[in-house]
Design an enzyme around this catalytic site. Structure first.
Site, PDB file in Angstrom:
ATOM      1  N   TRP A  12      29.035  15.945   3.002  1.00 36.92           N
ATOM      2  CA  TRP A  12      28.161  17.093   1.512  1.00 36.92           C
ATOM      3  C   TRP A  12      27.106  17.398   2.242  1.00 36.92           C
ATOM      4  CZ3 TRP A  12      29.427  21.419   1.988  1.00 36.92           C
ATOM      5  CH2 TRP A  12      29.040  22.687   0.936  1.00 36.92           C
ATOM      6  N   ARG A  33      22.053   3.461   3.729  1.00 36.23           N
ATOM      7  CA  ARG A  33      22.197   2.359   5.049  1.00 36.23           C
ATOM      8  C   ARG A  33      21.050   2.633   6.235  1.00 36.23           C
ATOM      9  NH1 ARG A  33      26.242   3.471   7.430  1.00 36.23           N
ATOM     10  NH2 ARG A  33      27.399   5.389   6.845  1.00 36.23           N
ATOM     11  N   LYS A 192      40.261  20.763  -9.747  1.00 38.52           N
ATOM     12  CA  LYS A 192      41.129  21.205  -8.363  1.00 38.52           C
ATOM     13  C   LYS A 192      41.047  19.614  -7.403  1.00 38.52           C
ATOM     14  CE  LYS A 192      37.651  20.241  -5.336  1.00 38.52           C
ATOM     15  NZ  LYS A 192      37.378  20.135  -4.168  1.00 38.52           N
ATOM     16  N   THR A 249      41.313  24.125  -1.486  1.00 44.82           N
ATOM     17  CA  THR A 249      41.387  22.335  -1.028  1.00 44.82           C
ATOM     18  C   THR A 249      42.791  22.737  -1.436  1.00 44.82           C
ATOM     19  OG1 THR A 249      39.362  22.180  -2.729  1.00 44.82           O
ATOM     20  CG2 THR A 249      40.448  20.418  -2.816  1.00 44.82           C
ATOM     21  N   ARG A 256      40.298  16.512   1.648  1.00 47.77           N
ATOM     22  CA  ARG A 256      40.342  14.860   1.920  1.00 47.77           C
ATOM     23  C   ARG A 256      41.400  14.913   0.790  1.00 47.77           C
ATOM     24  NH1 ARG A 256      34.902  13.960   1.711  1.00 47.77           N
ATOM     25  NH2 ARG A 256      34.806  15.915   0.028  1.00 47.77           N
ATOM     26  N   ASN A 257      40.958  15.736   0.012  1.00 48.08           N
ATOM     27  CA  ASN A 257      42.391  15.337  -1.273  1.00 48.08           C
ATOM     28  C   ASN A 257      43.810  15.812  -1.446  1.00 48.08           C
ATOM     29  OD1 ASN A 257      40.657  14.212  -3.990  1.00 48.08           O
ATOM     30  ND2 ASN A 257      39.612  15.833  -3.517  1.00 48.08           N
ATOM     31  N   VAL A 280      35.333  10.150   0.690  1.00 50.88           N
ATOM     32  CA  VAL A 280      35.990   9.501  -0.495  1.00 50.88           C
ATOM     33  C   VAL A 280      37.445  10.012  -1.316  1.00 50.88           C
ATOM     34  CG1 VAL A 280      34.037  11.129  -1.263  1.00 50.88           C
ATOM     35  CG2 VAL A 280      34.726   9.819  -3.195  1.00 50.88           C
ATOM     36  N   GLU A 282      38.380  11.815  -4.135  1.00 54.74           N
ATOM     37  CA  GLU A 282      37.435  11.900  -5.805  1.00 54.74           C
ATOM     38  C   GLU A 282      39.216  12.534  -6.640  1.00 54.74           C
ATOM     39  OE1 GLU A 282      34.711  11.543  -7.556  1.00 54.74           O
ATOM     40  OE2 GLU A 282      32.983  12.180  -6.108  1.00 54.74           O
TER      41      GLU A 282
END
Ligand SMILES: NC(=O)C1=CN([C@@H]2O[C@H](COP(=O)(O)OP(=O)(O)OC[C@H]3O[C@@H](n4cnc5c(N)ncnc54)[C@H](OP(=O)(O)O)[C@@H]3O)[C@@H](O)[C@H]2O)C=CC1
Ligand SMILES: O=C(CO)COP(=O)(O)O
Length: 338
Positions: A12, A33, A192, A249, A256-257, A280, A282
């Site tokens: 993101w 990094r 969400k 989402t 990813r969720n 991630v 979240e």
């Protein structure tokens, strides 16, 4: 042209830095990094997070927080919720002037139960913070970098600050609205992810579209119930940062969720899923926060509560769905209000 820094070069942060650079702003992305900063500067790629994307040549990267502090008029915080305090601490050590902060992270801190704008306000000296604006809405990085039409909302009680952020990001592909309701926007964006994990689980169980539509609708009911009790505007939850983000989402393969939930529904254990994701998720920590918020505000949040028992008490996903279906009978509209 504004001088903007983005903290965090995940999917993101990188996608938003690309929007800003394409809008002609002098944009610097910070990563912890050094080799990743080198890759962005030399090769104009970020293979780990956006493998197909070539970044604009006017997008620069650094791993030196002192450069961020000297460069930025606006700082966009784009690291996962659990990294925000640490990154703000590094920034505080270098800041010398007042900056406009934008955050784009979607979570609530377990135990403290703080929203992200509260964590940032608590972590930075007030004399360096012009305002904190949240930018949120249905927006997967993978589609933003392809210039697919995307709409989001910039929220802040100070509407001038929200409008400034609107102007920074807005372009032909990326349409930005404003909202004064920062509580509602942050609660919708964080919760969400909890419902998307649950939607992924029912898809993993092959329960089909009826179940998913039920989760989205009843999920929105419990998000709104809590959000209104916390001070959010009821209308915010049917907007982009509420219903809009919940839809994307719960239904997108990019989420990813949703993907993590899908693996759980297929029988994988939480740790295996998180190891496999590499990005991630979240909603996992936010489920803990939602469970605690439901108790604190005395609000019924049955989906979040059942998900909590799947994630943290080893309850089988199918058993949790059965428990939701067998709850005491209700009137639909009354139950949405209370
Ligand atoms: N991806 C998306 O489409 C969207 C994401 N969001 C939200 O944006 C936030 C960031 O998500 P996203 O970019 O997808 O996450 P990613 O998992 O893609 O990237 C996270 C980035 O943060 C870095 N990071 C993690 N911990 C630290 C730390 N302690 N110090 C410094 N940097 C750290 C990671 O570094 P490393 O590579 O070393 O792990 C990585 O660069 C989340 O809250 C998410 O909900 C909101 C809208 C859309
Ligand atoms: O917030 C998002 C889309 O608006 C990203 O959701 P995921 O973290 O589930 O990919």
């Amino acid at each position: 042209m504004e001088k903007v820094c983005v903290l965090g070069a995940g999917s993101w942060g990188t996608a938003l830095a690309m929007v800003l650079a394409e809008n002609g702003h002098d944009t610097l992305v910070w990563t912890h990094r050094a080799e990743q900063a080198e890759e962005i500067n030399q090769l104009h790629t970020n293979k780990k997070y956006l493998p197909e994307t070539i970044l604009p040549v006017n997008l620069h990267a650094t791993s030196d927080m002192a450069k961020v502090a000297s460069h930025a008029e606006t700082i966009v915080v784009a690291v996962p919720t659990k990294a925000i305090r640490e990154v703000c601490e590094k920034l505080t050590a270098e800041l010398t002037k007042k900056v406009l902060f934008v955050h784009v992270s979607k979570g609530i801190e377990p135990d403290s139960l703080k929203r992200i704008s509260e964590i940032i306000a608590e972590s930075l000296p007030a004399m360096y913070v012009e305002e904190i604006v949240v930018l949120s809405g249905p927006s997967h990085a993978e589609e933003v970098v392809l210039h697919h039409p995307t709409t989001v909302t910039a929220a802040c009680a100070n509407i001038d600050a929200a409008e400034k952020v609107q102007d920074l990001f807005m372009n032909q592909f990326f349409r930005v609205y404003t909202n004064e309701d920062i509580i509602g926007v942050e609660i919708g964006g964080a919760l969400k992810n909890v419902i998307a994990l649950a939607a992924g689980i029912t898809d993993g169980l092959n329960y089909g579209d009826n179940a998913k539509a039920a989760l989205i609708t009843r999920g929105l009911a419990e998000i709104s119930r809590l959000g209104v009790k916390m001070g959010g505007n009821p209308f915010t939850f049917s907007g982009l940062t509420g219903m809009g983000d919940l839809i994307v989402t719960c239904t997108s393969v990019h989420s990813r969720n949703w993907r993590a939930g899908n693996m759980l529904g297929q029988g994988m254990k939480l740790q295996e899923v998180l190891d496999q994701m590499g990005m991630v998720v979240e909603g996992v920590r936010t489920t803990k926060a939602a469970y605690q918020l439901a108790e604190k505000y005395d609000v019924a949040m049955p989906i979040s509560t059942e998900l909590y028992s799947v994630l943290f008490n080893d309850v089988e996903p199918k058993v949790a769905v059965d428990a939701l279906m067998m709850r005491m009978k209700k009137r639909e509209i009354d139950d949405m209000k209370h």
